[in-house]
Scaffold this active site. Structure first.
Site, short mmCIF file in Angstrom:
data_model
loop_
_atom_site.label_atom_id
_atom_site.label_comp_id
_atom_site.label_asym_id
_atom_site.label_seq_id
_atom_site.Cartn_x
_atom_site.Cartn_y
_atom_site.Cartn_z
N ASP A 14 -20.06 -8.40 21.65
CA ASP A 14 -21.16 -9.23 22.17
C ASP A 14 -21.62 -10.17 21.08
OD1 ASP A 14 -23.90 -7.70 21.13
OD2 ASP A 14 -22.33 -6.27 21.67
N GLU A 102 -35.17 -4.83 25.80
CA GLU A 102 -35.45 -3.97 24.66
C GLU A 102 -36.69 -4.49 23.94
OE1 GLU A 102 -32.57 -4.71 21.37
OE2 GLU A 102 -31.57 -5.97 22.87
#
Length: 368
Positions: A14, A102
């Site tokens: 990622d 998050e």
């Protein structure tokens, strides 16, 4: 052209602005590219990273860093912004897009679990309705303690991208003795330094499939956007002008019949599986052929929403019961904000003559 299928137990990375615009990591079969953050930030390398991944035979995916906390309205806006940029950057239709939820940059995870989950599911439903496959990304502890992953997985299937780093330093292969076991995991991010590349390393737990290599297209006809009754968890409405086929499994490999279901027909959603919308036993639509509407009021009796008056001769009521005195009349298609429900009666945000008023949920369907 990028890969259309990546088998399970494949490796991926990622990426964000900190990584190169050239995506050619040896052994990587997929790449999750940061698209946006909130509704303002755009990864300036995203387009180049997606293009490079495709050129190197790596399946591109996308994600946006969430700032929406437990705010479903903001989650919708952030998902729409990410989708807009995904299309501009050439992310293929049917690709995966994750809500990266998050702690950081103002995103809060300490709100009520039900509110957190509603917001995340709102973002995921927007991604799904746009023709992409939704994922939810977060750390294992955050997923367990601050989201109802059972609700999410029940509706979206294997959609969890979980982060857990059991081993320090450069890691080439995951040790499954430390796998953060939970239902619905599609991808495990097992290190933040894969092979010493200083890039996150991931492994797929399912076959990853992209249904097209063309940019996604969606209908802009507002009349086709579905509304949903108070006690229904979600509905899908066929938007393809020629109609849509019903398939016998979520693999969409066998039609139930050669008869198309007409544009505008509505179906109650039972689950979302592998990019398909389940509407009955062994009955599935291709997710790109329908719009979906999820209903927060069905899960949470104190949730805020917007309702549309769908029946004539509808009145605001002083009490949540059928024989209540009437306060005032609504016009057909009026929209009202509600702040919860009592049984099938929806509680209006605005009071009338200093009194709380209600509208029956059989006459006012949820639109937001």
């Amino acid at each position: 052209m990028s890969s259309s299928i990546v088998p399970k137990r494949s490796y991926g990375v990622d990426l964000a602005i900190y990584q190169s615009s050239t995506v050619n990591y040896s052994g990587a079969k997929f790449a999750l590219v940061k698209l946006t953050e909130g509704t303002g930030y755009i990864n300036p390398k995203a387009e180049a990273q997606i293009k490079s991944a495709k050129a190197n035979g790596i399946m591109p995916m996308g994600y946006f860093f969430a700032l929406h906390s437990a705010n479903a309205t903001q989650a919708k806006a952030e998902a729409e912004f990410a989708i807009k940029k995904a299309k501009e950057f050439g992310l293929p239709a049917g690709s995966y897009i994750a809500d990266d939820w998050e702690t950081g940059d103002g995103n809060r995870v300490d709100g009520p679990k039900s509110g957190n989950t509603d917001a995340v599911m709102t973002a995921m439903s927007v991604i799904k309705a746009a023709g992409y496959k939704p994922l939810i990304y977060s750390g294992a502890s955050n997923l367990r303690n601050h989201l109802d992953t059972n609700r999410i997985v029940k509706l979206f299937g294997d959609c969890i991208w979980v982060a857990a780093y059991p081993l320090p330093g450069a890691v080439s292969t995951p040790d499954f003795r430390y796998f953060p076991s939970m239902d619905g995991v599609a991808i495990w991010q097992f290190t933040d330094n894969w092979k010493g590349y200083n890039v996150d390393g991931n492994i797929s737990l399912i076959d990853l499939k992209v249904s097209s290599d063309k940019p996604a297209e969606t209908s802009k006809d507002p009349s086709l956007h579905p509304v949903v009754k108070w006690n229904v968890g979600g509905v899908a409405v066929v938007v393809n002008s020629d109609g849509a086929y019903v398939y016998t499994s979520s693999k969409l490999d066998k039609r139930q019949s050669d008869k198309l279901k007409p544009q505008g027909s509505e179906w109650e959603i039972l689950a979302l599986e592998n990019g398909a919308v389940k509407v009955g036993k062994d009955q599935y639509f291709d997710g790109r052929a329908v719009y979906i509407k999820l209903n927060p009021i069905a899960y949470n009796t104190s949730k805020h929403a917007v309702a549309k008056i769908v029946m004539p001769n509808t009145h605001a009521l002083y009490e949540p019961k059928a024989d209540s005195a009437k306060a005032y009349a609504f016009k057909l298609n009026d929209k009202v904000e509600i702040v919860g429900r009592s049984g099938r009666f929806l509680k209006l945000k605005d009071s009338y003559k200093d009194k709380t008023v209600y509208v029956t949920g059989n006459s006012a369907y949820i639109v937001l």
